[in-house]
Design a protein around this motif. Sequence first.
Motif: not given
Length: 371
Positions: A49-51, A113-118
């Motif tokens: 993603g962007s980050y 660098i994925t969503p926190n829950a993953l």
Amino acid sequence: MNSRRNFLQKITATAIAFQLPDLILASTDEADQQLYEGPILRVAIMGLGSYGTRVADAMQASKKAKLVAAISGTPSKLKDWQSKYNIPEKNCYNYETFDAIKDNPDIDAVYIITPNALHKDQAIRVANAGKHVICEKPMSINAKDGQAMIDACKKNNVKLLVGYRMHFEPKTLEIIRMRKDGELGKVLFFQGLCGFTIGNPTQWRLNKALAGGGAMMDIGIYAINGARYMIGEEPIWVTAQETKTNPEKFKTGVDETIQFQLGFPSGAVASCLSTYTMNNLDRFFLNAEKGFAELLPSTGYGPIKGRTNKGELNYPHVTHQTVQMDEMAGIILEGKQPIVPVDGEEGLKDLKIIDAIFLAVKTGKKVPLKL
């Protein structure tokens, strides 16, 4: 030429004295870039993603870290990254197949660098594949999951680092040096203001199942972590209050604005604000008996601006993620010890504080902390 040489000599001596990151002194001169002949950390980025793109771009200037692989659930992104960053197709994986990195000698570490829950499950899979783990902050959505990540990395004898880029930022490190050396005297108070107005209401950061919360899990962690490294102690209690003005956008379990207070063993206190509904909030302020220190902005992508009672803090700006990746390469490959830790135990402490903040909001009580 003499003036340039004198300037470089002065800044080199200053950096050595302060133990600031090597890359502060880095030149864009091609000859300088070729001087480094040590080991290279070969990194896969998971989450394009962007980050993830920001980190990948910053790594192009790294001396000690190289982007060699990509992991994504979106085939088109993988194709784009193959072309943009010259990544071979054999080093591209999706979320179902990335366990195969175990058999890929090109990869040393994976930056998640994925969503926190993953983070938890992905980090455990990376560790089980025998690769070092770099995980974006917050390390996970709660302390229990964070501990599971630490345990998995220890079991597999790989390192777990967290993306605390500010731990390598020179103005931040200079304030820490001043505090450690007693130049500021006894620390009395810290204020951390972190916030912005968030946009798209359908994004994952406003989805509790993926984010684990709202602003606190995104921007608020900067104030939590900043209070700890600016004061130089671990907090022993927390109180917190939540304000929600838009329950449609910020659903149950997704915090909009939280004010929280931390108490420290010395008697110092911190007053912090985490919000998704106010702009122009990116300030750290430290008050002590002999002086003060301020960072404004304090945690943005830069340049960071700082001043103390002795005057302005002036260091050249180098892209944070470039410095971070070179410093992390040094930690993983050379056993380098950072001034402020970036390991899993550091990330776990912040998660324990976040858990306590949410409990304080829920109960309205002062919650004791044992980090």
